[in-house]
Scaffold this motif. Sequence first.
Motif, PDB file in Angstrom:
ATOM      1  N   GLU A 457      10.560  -7.352   9.306  1.00  0.00           N
ATOM      2  CA  GLU A 457      11.199  -7.896   8.002  1.00  0.00           C
ATOM      3  C   GLU A 457      10.840  -7.012   6.782  1.00  0.00           C
ATOM      4  O   GLU A 457      11.329  -7.055   5.650  1.00  0.00           O
ATOM      5  CB  GLU A 457      10.815  -9.112   7.692  1.00  0.00           C
ATOM      6  N   ASN A 458       9.818  -6.129   6.713  1.00  0.00           N
ATOM      7  CA  ASN A 458       9.226  -5.209   5.669  1.00  0.00           C
ATOM      8  C   ASN A 458      10.419  -4.216   5.476  1.00  0.00           C
ATOM      9  O   ASN A 458      10.858  -3.355   6.335  1.00  0.00           O
ATOM     10  CB  ASN A 458       8.049  -4.351   6.068  1.00  0.00           C
ATOM     11  N   PRO A 459      11.059  -4.312   4.068  1.00  0.00           N
ATOM     12  CA  PRO A 459      12.076  -3.046   3.917  1.00  0.00           C
ATOM     13  C   PRO A 459      11.730  -1.767   4.215  1.00  0.00           C
ATOM     14  O   PRO A 459      12.814  -1.103   4.097  1.00  0.00           O
ATOM     15  CB  PRO A 459      12.632  -3.500   2.334  1.00  0.00           C
ATOM     16  N   SER A 460      10.634  -1.190   3.878  1.00  0.00           N
ATOM     17  CA  SER A 460      10.064  -0.181   4.274  1.00  0.00           C
ATOM     18  C   SER A 460      10.359   0.605   5.603  1.00  0.00           C
ATOM     19  O   SER A 460      10.231   1.734   5.835  1.00  0.00           O
ATOM     20  CB  SER A 460       8.960   0.251   3.657  1.00  0.00           C
ATOM     21  N   VAL A 461      10.240  -0.245   6.454  1.00  0.00           N
ATOM     22  CA  VAL A 461      10.200   0.015   7.869  1.00  0.00           C
ATOM     23  C   VAL A 461      11.478   0.325   8.630  1.00  0.00           C
ATOM     24  O   VAL A 461      12.492  -0.492   8.377  1.00  0.00           O
ATOM     25  CB  VAL A 461       9.298  -0.987   9.003  1.00  0.00           C
ATOM     26  N   HIS A 462      11.421   1.372   9.329  1.00  0.00           N
ATOM     27  CA  HIS A 462      12.689   1.843   9.979  1.00  0.00           C
ATOM     28  C   HIS A 462      12.773   1.398  11.612  1.00  0.00           C
ATOM     29  O   HIS A 462      13.616   0.866  12.157  1.00  0.00           O
ATOM     30  CB  HIS A 462      13.133   3.223   9.841  1.00  0.00           C
ATOM     31  N   ILE A 463      11.501   1.821  12.021  1.00  0.00           N
ATOM     32  CA  ILE A 463      11.344   1.769  13.590  1.00  0.00           C
ATOM     33  C   ILE A 463      10.086   1.008  14.115  1.00  0.00           C
ATOM     34  O   ILE A 463       9.034   1.283  13.323  1.00  0.00           O
ATOM     35  CB  ILE A 463      11.406   3.112  14.301  1.00  0.00           C
ATOM     36  N   ILE A 464       9.965   0.475  15.269  1.00  0.00           N
ATOM     37  CA  ILE A 464       8.748  -0.215  15.678  1.00  0.00           C
ATOM     38  C   ILE A 464       8.456   0.573  16.838  1.00  0.00           C
ATOM     39  O   ILE A 464       9.120   0.853  17.974  1.00  0.00           O
ATOM     40  CB  ILE A 464       9.159  -1.629  16.100  1.00  0.00           C
ATOM     41  N   ALA A 465       7.238   1.283  16.826  1.00  0.00           N
ATOM     42  CA  ALA A 465       7.043   2.284  17.848  1.00  0.00           C
ATOM     43  C   ALA A 465       6.341   1.407  19.051  1.00  0.00           C
ATOM     44  O   ALA A 465       5.669   0.197  18.971  1.00  0.00           O
ATOM     45  CB  ALA A 465       5.841   3.289  17.294  1.00  0.00           C
ATOM     46  N   HIS A 466       6.381   1.733  20.348  1.00  0.00           N
ATOM     47  CA  HIS A 466       5.997   1.319  21.375  1.00  0.00           C
ATOM     48  C   HIS A 466       5.510  -0.070  21.345  1.00  0.00           C
ATOM     49  O   HIS A 466       4.716  -0.695  21.420  1.00  0.00           O
ATOM     50  CB  HIS A 466       4.547   2.048  21.999  1.00  0.00           C
ATOM     51  N   PRO A 467       6.986  -0.805  21.381  1.00  0.00           N
ATOM     52  CA  PRO A 467       6.888  -2.154  20.969  1.00  0.00           C
ATOM     53  C   PRO A 467       6.008  -3.210  21.793  1.00  0.00           C
ATOM     54  O   PRO A 467       5.555  -4.356  21.239  1.00  0.00           O
ATOM     55  CB  PRO A 467       8.347  -2.610  21.024  1.00  0.00           C
ATOM     56  N   THR A 468       5.686  -3.092  23.192  1.00  0.00           N
ATOM     57  CA  THR A 468       4.875  -4.032  23.805  1.00  0.00           C
ATOM     58  C   THR A 468       3.489  -3.456  23.918  1.00  0.00           C
ATOM     59  O   THR A 468       2.671  -3.968  24.577  1.00  0.00           O
ATOM     60  CB  THR A 468       5.634  -4.221  25.214  1.00  0.00           C
ATOM     61  N   GLY A 469       3.035  -2.276  23.738  1.00  0.00           N
ATOM     62  CA  GLY A 469       1.789  -1.766  23.596  1.00  0.00           C
ATOM     63  C   GLY A 469       1.467  -1.368  25.229  1.00  0.00           C
ATOM     64  O   GLY A 469       0.221  -1.266  25.392  1.00  0.00           O
TER      65      GLY A 469
END
Length: 569
Positions: A457-469
């Motif tokens: 939800e943070n407007p600065s973020v584009h991509i979530i990396a390695h989402p499940t870790g």
Amino acid sequence: MTNQEITDILVHISQILDIQGENPFKTRAYLRAAQTISSLTFQLNSLENRKEIGKLPGIGSGIAKKIEELLETGKLGYYEDLKKSKYAPLTEFLKIPGIGPKHARLVHDKLGIKTVEELEKAAADGKLRVLPGLGEKAEKNILQGIQQMRKYKERFPLAFIYPRAMAILEDLKKLKEIKKITIAGSLRRMRDTIADADVLAVSDNPEKIMEAFINLPQVAQVVAHGHTKSSIVTKDRFQVDLRVVGAESFGAASHYFTGSKAHNIRIRSLGVDKGLKINEYGVFRKDKRIAGKTEEEVFSSVDLPYIPPELREDRGEIEAAQKGNLPSLVEARYIKGDLHVHTNWSDGNNTIEEMAMAARRKGYHYVAICDHASSMGIVHGLSAERVQRQIIEIRKVNKNFKNFRVLCGTEVDIKPDGELDLDSDTLRALDIVVAAVHSKFTQPEKEMTRRIVRAIENPSVHIIAHPTGRIIGKREPYEVDMDKVMDACKANGKILELNAYPERLDLSDIHCRKAKEKGIKIAISTDAHMTDHLEWISFGIATARRGWIEPKDVVNTMTLAKLLNYLRH
Ligand code: DGT
Ligand code: CA
């Protein structure tokens, strides 16, 4: 001595030193050298390359000398001595998720534990909880970790088996008696883990092939030696089955041994409906062979188009093929850039310029430098001030390129509360912001989900990396509700990464498919820490293909202009 054997020795040295409690810089130096060597594209053992060892990134002169000794003599005096250390056998413990070098030494020094079995018994008997720094919870985790390790042991990560199986294939290809050869099984379907490697060849002289196969230098044990089928276990401890078939059966055998079993059963029953018998030898009506030379023939005998191996899991591919709805899967040639690479500004091995040149050599149009921004010391995370300096440096580097762009990015930590480890002014100055969880993996599902959703939800973020870790074979995914994560991505127009780092492949194939169904875009990124790692994109692409991903689902198939526009909006 192969690169792989050298790598294994260097890793073992670093582990023994770690357990002994040596200076972490020293132990990490061995690990870094091992990483460098394991991803080289040439073998060090040719004399010509030997002089280059000291020049490779991440290899100092001390370790270079040791590698030279290994190459000269096949042995290393330093390592032979180290192996006599009472701590050497404890490196087995490090394969247990949740056990580090300190714990390994502790259980040895305090309780005299030397084997995994002894450790398991001590944990089960409640003897570990009294040790300093451990407790009931840690004891329980160790027990679980041992069970997890045993579960993983049965399968190997794809990226471990793939290059080794390919090397065997290359060796066999040198035999003039081999007319055709291919991988099959889960390896050809590019599953993220592999139990054993299946290889299939065409030859008129199978016995000659069998003889050569069981005598390959990689072989540790011959499990079976038949006229047309043999099985060996390699020195790396995985099994390879080789079958030789006639040219008329090659398609049928390729299809059969590629599997999956579930897919085969469906195809065979489609055959039965049409009065056909389909097996590894061919497609038969009564006893007459009507097809079998190619896989296309097998599919068309049951009125299907060719189905790519990555889809053959009986997850709807047969129905899709019947309706003419098979996806046009993403391929390497569509990828225009890498959106997550590291440099020596954080924990990478190469400079910005070197990474850029390597990306351009791959034919890319862009590469995003996403060094760590983290206040957790270990990875030399960039502070806001160093991010600013790196932006200036990247602008300078970009002046040397035409038709290629280095993007300013970051891999910023998502803190346990979902805040980011850089201020929003700094983040806004970047072309691309990749955010990732690197700490407190054990949060309960609700907290972890909330944490990642806040980052989305943070407007600065584009991509979530390695989402499940997840780390394949080492760490389970953290507890996170991926439905909620994906819904948040959809609502906020955010991208999920498919991290192609061989031990991650995160998103998994299943999650890719789910993301696609929800209309979420993915970025296939390597997380490269040196130039050679850019090649890992192929494992990411394979995983994406298993997840039915098409070029339009992948942001890094976009042209630079389109991508920048997409990121801005
Ligand atoms: P793995 O080795 O567990 O990673 O996975 P696969 O798929 O390579 O499995 P594997 O090595 O046991 O067998 C290779 C292929 O042979 C498999 O994908 C499909 C085929 N196959 C094996 N057993 C059967 C069977 O009982 N029926 C049918 N229709 N096909 C089989
Ligand atoms: Ca197999």
